[in-house]
Design a protein around this motif. Structure first.
Motif, PDB file in Angstrom:
ATOM      1  N   PRO A  41      14.817  -1.012   2.781  1.00  0.00           N
ATOM      2  CA  PRO A  41      13.634  -0.317   3.302  1.00  0.00           C
ATOM      3  C   PRO A  41      12.937   0.558   2.260  1.00  0.00           C
ATOM      4  N   LEU A  42      13.717   1.247   1.439  1.00  0.00           N
ATOM      5  CA  LEU A  42      13.093   2.094   0.420  1.00  0.00           C
ATOM      6  C   LEU A  42      12.374   1.259  -0.634  1.00  0.00           C
ATOM      7  N   GLY A  43      12.995   0.158  -1.027  1.00  0.00           N
ATOM      8  CA  GLY A  43      12.353  -0.720  -1.999  1.00  0.00           C
ATOM      9  C   GLY A  43      11.095  -1.363  -1.444  1.00  0.00           C
ATOM     10  N   GLN A  44      11.139  -1.792  -0.187  1.00  0.00           N
ATOM     11  CA  GLN A  44       9.980  -2.406   0.439  1.00  0.00           C
ATOM     12  C   GLN A  44       8.838  -1.402   0.608  1.00  0.00           C
ATOM     13  N   ALA A  45       9.193  -0.169   1.019  1.00  0.00           N
ATOM     14  CA  ALA A  45       8.171   0.866   1.172  1.00  0.00           C
ATOM     15  C   ALA A  45       7.510   1.178  -0.168  1.00  0.00           C
ATOM     16  N   SER A  46       8.310   1.268  -1.226  1.00  0.00           N
ATOM     17  CA  SER A  46       7.762   1.542  -2.551  1.00  0.00           C
ATOM     18  C   SER A  46       6.834   0.418  -3.008  1.00  0.00           C
ATOM     19  N   PHE A  47       7.245  -0.833  -2.775  1.00  0.00           N
ATOM     20  CA  PHE A  47       6.420  -1.969  -3.177  1.00  0.00           C
ATOM     21  C   PHE A  47       5.121  -2.021  -2.372  1.00  0.00           C
ATOM     22  N   PHE A  48       5.213  -1.688  -1.077  1.00  0.00           N
ATOM     23  CA  PHE A  48       4.028  -1.693  -0.226  1.00  0.00           C
ATOM     24  C   PHE A  48       3.010  -0.655  -0.699  1.00  0.00           C
ATOM     25  N   LEU A  49       3.486   0.551  -0.994  1.00  0.00           N
ATOM     26  CA  LEU A  49       2.598   1.600  -1.489  1.00  0.00           C
ATOM     27  C   LEU A  49       2.011   1.234  -2.852  1.00  0.00           C
ATOM     28  N   LEU A  50       2.799   0.590  -3.690  1.00  0.00           N
ATOM     29  CA  LEU A  50       2.306   0.159  -4.991  1.00  0.00           C
ATOM     30  C   LEU A  50       1.182  -0.864  -4.833  1.00  0.00           C
ATOM     31  N   CYS A  51       1.344  -1.784  -3.885  1.00  0.00           N
ATOM     32  CA  CYS A  51       0.295  -2.783  -3.640  1.00  0.00           C
ATOM     33  C   CYS A  51      -0.980  -2.123  -3.110  1.00  0.00           C
ATOM     34  N   LEU A  52      -0.823  -1.137  -2.226  1.00  0.00           N
ATOM     35  CA  LEU A  52      -1.990  -0.421  -1.721  1.00  0.00           C
ATOM     36  C   LEU A  52      -2.722   0.311  -2.843  1.00  0.00           C
ATOM     37  N   GLN A  53      -1.962   0.945  -3.714  1.00  0.00           N
ATOM     38  CA  GLN A  53      -2.567   1.660  -4.829  1.00  0.00           C
ATOM     39  C   GLN A  53      -3.295   0.695  -5.770  1.00  0.00           C
ATOM     40  N   TYR A  54      -2.675  -0.434  -6.043  1.00  0.00           N
ATOM     41  CA  TYR A  54      -3.305  -1.432  -6.914  1.00  0.00           C
ATOM     42  C   TYR A  54      -4.593  -1.964  -6.275  1.00  0.00           C
ATOM     43  N   SER A  55      -4.531  -2.232  -4.967  1.00  0.00           N
ATOM     44  CA  SER A  55      -5.716  -2.720  -4.264  1.00  0.00           C
ATOM     45  C   SER A  55      -6.845  -1.695  -4.316  1.00  0.00           C
ATOM     46  N   ARG A  56      -6.516  -0.423  -4.136  1.00  0.00           N
ATOM     47  CA  ARG A  56      -7.535   0.634  -4.176  1.00  0.00           C
ATOM     48  C   ARG A  56      -8.169   0.713  -5.568  1.00  0.00           C
ATOM     49  N   ASP A  57      -7.360   0.604  -6.606  1.00  0.00           N
ATOM     50  CA  ASP A  57      -7.899   0.657  -7.968  1.00  0.00           C
ATOM     51  C   ASP A  57      -8.854  -0.502  -8.231  1.00  0.00           C
ATOM     52  N   GLN A  58      -8.496  -1.684  -7.750  1.00  0.00           N
ATOM     53  CA  GLN A  58      -9.367  -2.846  -7.964  1.00  0.00           C
ATOM     54  C   GLN A  58     -10.663  -2.729  -7.156  1.00  0.00           C
ATOM     55  N   MET A  59     -10.587  -2.127  -5.982  1.00  0.00           N
ATOM     56  CA  MET A  59     -11.799  -1.884  -5.198  1.00  0.00           C
ATOM     57  C   MET A  59     -12.766  -0.986  -5.964  1.00  0.00           C
ATOM     58  N   LYS A  60     -12.222   0.064  -6.577  1.00  0.00           N
ATOM     59  CA  LYS A  60     -13.057   0.977  -7.353  1.00  0.00           C
ATOM     60  C   LYS A  60     -13.599   0.295  -8.599  1.00  0.00           C
TER      61      LYS A  60
END
Length: 237
Positions: A176-195
């Motif tokens: 769960p901790l690894g999955q949560a970290s990966f999920f947040l990392l993907c969200l952050q990457y997606s936000r950066d690409q949107m900008k």
């Protein structure tokens, strides 16, 4: 030939004299220049102290524009005040009161707009601090294992220290901790690409929407200034 030699010697002496004068002048020049510069600096500081702005109301329109372009909330508010002064023909004090009314209108429904952020903050704090006993506290780990994991309990000798407890609990805490970290990392990457491609994030869309509503409610004032002021309300305390 003798005359030519005399002319060359005379020319050499003349050049040497000029070089000496230039060196002397160069040696004296920094002292004079430094004195003049120090005097000018002292005089300038004296004048600046007399005219030093102490509030945003003392700044020129150009300075306020530059500060607001860098996201200074107080500069944006002062621009709103000056626009009210210009449109309504009132003084600064009355304009401040009107801007207070506009600010209250901008804060309508602000609690709901901030709700997703507050939920995210609370969830992150609970998960972050809660993960510590979930991994290293023996009593918490045993309870969670009994209720949700049902893994065979390690021998007592393998659970004597908090590091040994963490080594055992990591069997089910890692996914769960690894999955949560990966999920947040993907969200952050997606936000950066949107900008990067000019897309607006959720926060920017919320701010734009609030600014647009404020412009509709106060159409008599400058739309750019009102919208900018409305966007800053999300960032205020």
């Amino acid at each position: 030939m003798l005359a030519a030699r005399s002319l060359r010697a005379l020319g050499a002496r003349s050049l040497a004299a000029r070089g000496t004068q230039s060196r002397l002048a160069a040696q004296k020049l920094p002292v004079v220049a430094t004195q003049t510069r120090n005097f000018a600096l002292a005089h300038k500081t004296e004048i600046d102290d007399e005219r030093m702005p102490t509030t945003y109301a003392d700044y020129s329109n150009h300075v306020l524009l530059m500060l607001s372009a860098h996201g200074d909330d107080q500069a944006i508010r002062e621009r709103m005040v000056r626009d009210v002064m210009k449109v309504d023909g009132v003084d600064h004090v009355e304009a401040e009161g009107k801007v207070g009314e506009i600010e209250q209108a901008a804060k309508a429904g602000l609690a709901m707009s901030r709700l997703p952020y507050r939920v995210g903050i609370a969830a992150a704090l609970v998960a972050g601090f809660g993960s510590i006993p979930m991994c290293f506290d023996l009593h918490t780990v045993l309870w969670f294992n009994e209720q949700y994991v049902t893994m065979d309990v390690e021998d007592a000798k393998n659970l004597e220290t908090w590091l040994e407890v963490g080594s055992w609990s990591w069997n089910w805490m890692e996914p769960p901790l690894g999955q949560a970290s990966f999920f947040l990392l993907c969200l952050q990457y997606s936000r950066d690409q949107m900008k990067n491609i000019g897309m607006k994030t959720y926060t920017e869309r919320v701010k734009d929407k609030r600014g647009a509503k404020l412009v509709e409610k106060f159409p008599q004032y400058n739309g750019i200034v009102v919208a900018e002021f409305g966007r800053t309300i999300m960032d205020s305390g």
